[in-house]
Write an enzyme that holds these catalytic residues in place. Structure first.
Site, short mmCIF file in Angstrom:
data_model
loop_
_atom_site.label_atom_id
_atom_site.label_comp_id
_atom_site.label_asym_id
_atom_site.label_seq_id
_atom_site.Cartn_x
_atom_site.Cartn_y
_atom_site.Cartn_z
N GLN A 99 0.83 -1.20 0.00
CA GLN A 99 0.00 0.00 0.00
C GLN A 99 0.86 1.26 0.00
O GLN A 99 0.43 2.31 -0.49
CB GLN A 99 -0.94 0.00 1.21
CG GLN A 99 -0.23 0.09 2.55
CD GLN A 99 -1.22 0.19 3.70
OE1 GLN A 99 -2.32 0.72 3.55
NE2 GLN A 99 -0.84 -0.33 4.86
N HIS B 17 -1.59 -4.57 -5.32
CA HIS B 17 -1.10 -4.34 -3.95
C HIS B 17 -2.13 -4.79 -2.93
O HIS B 17 -3.33 -4.84 -3.19
CB HIS B 17 -0.75 -2.86 -3.74
CG HIS B 17 -1.94 -2.00 -3.42
ND1 HIS B 17 -2.40 -1.80 -2.14
CD2 HIS B 17 -2.77 -1.28 -4.23
CE1 HIS B 17 -3.46 -0.99 -2.16
NE2 HIS B 17 -3.70 -0.66 -3.42
N CYS B 18 -1.63 -5.14 -1.74
CA CYS B 18 -2.48 -5.37 -0.58
C CYS B 18 -1.98 -4.41 0.50
O CYS B 18 -1.58 -3.30 0.19
CB CYS B 18 -2.45 -6.83 -0.15
SG CYS B 18 -0.80 -7.55 0.05
N ASN B 19 -1.98 -4.82 1.76
CA ASN B 19 -1.47 -3.92 2.79
C ASN B 19 0.05 -3.88 2.78
O ASN B 19 0.66 -2.83 2.58
CB ASN B 19 -2.00 -4.35 4.17
CG ASN B 19 -3.49 -4.13 4.30
OD1 ASN B 19 -4.27 -4.91 3.75
ND2 ASN B 19 -3.91 -3.09 4.98
N GLY C 190 1.99 -6.13 0.87
CA GLY C 190 2.56 -6.71 -0.35
C GLY C 190 3.29 -8.01 -0.11
O GLY C 190 4.23 -8.34 -0.82
#
Length: 210
Positions: free
Chosen positions: A77, A148-150, A152
């Protein structure tokens, strides 16, 4: 019975009990202030913050972006929220599979949001077709998509692995190896890995027409 005046006159600081206060500065430095009467003692707090919190807080800024394909990037993120990083990598599309992370530049990039929990019991594969379609959309539009996530580490790498298996014809081992080579921090949870190992990719990737 003593009057209030008598109680005040008989008050002695020597009767006060020893008191202490833990203080955490903005820089993260922890100290203990101890006082008794008019005497104050300041010392470093010997208890590590991780033992106080139950976890080790990660305050580092992660702008590392893994280039999986010329049109496919992988990150956290932090990278998705940093305009300089996005511009540097010519990002046009952003696939946000984090939970509770808002899109920072909705007027500047094409977004797709799928809130996926990073838990071994979460059904990752139910989201895979939508993820693949969006990545293919970016490719067909000659764009560059950042997944992406929080952090990665788990969800975004798992999605990219699934895409490589589904749309690039790679085996699970090949896809996992590629993802780890471009973003070493990648470490999908064991539930996601088991799902991907058993992922049936036949006819999962379809041509996207716009």
């Amino acid at each position: 019975m003593q009057s209030l005046t008598q109680e005040i006159q008989s008050f002695s600081r020597s009767r006060l009990r020893k008191q202490c206060t833990r203080v955490t500065s903005l820089s993260g430095r922890r100290i203990i202030e101890t006082w008794k009467g008019s005497t104050i003692t300041v010392m470093e707090d010997p208890v590590p913050p991780e033992k106080m919190l139950g976890y080790i807080p990660d305050t580092s800024w992660d702008l590392q972006v893994g280039v999986v394909k010329p049109f496919l990037l992988l990150g956290s993120q932090d990278a998705a929220n940093d305009f300089g990083t996005l511009r540097k990598h010519k990002v046009s599309h952003i696939l946000n599979v984090a939970f509770g992370v808002e899109n920072v530049f909705p007027d500047l990039f094409v977004y797709k949001v799928l809130s996926i929990l990073d838990h071994p019991d979460t059904d990752l594969l139910v989201h895979m077709q939508e993820c693949c379609d969006f990545i293919e959309q970016a490719r067909c539009e000659k764009g560059v998509v950042l997944v992406h996530c929080n952090s990665g580490v788990s969800r975004a790498p798992a999605v990219v692995i699934g895409y490589l298996m589904s749309c690039d014809g790679q085996s699970f081992d090949e896809a996992l190896s590629l993802v780890k080579s471009v973003r070493p921090a990648s470490d999908p949870n064991h539930g996601f890995l088991e799902q991907l190992k058993n992922y049936k990719t036949q006819d999962k990737c379809t041509d996207v027409i716009f």
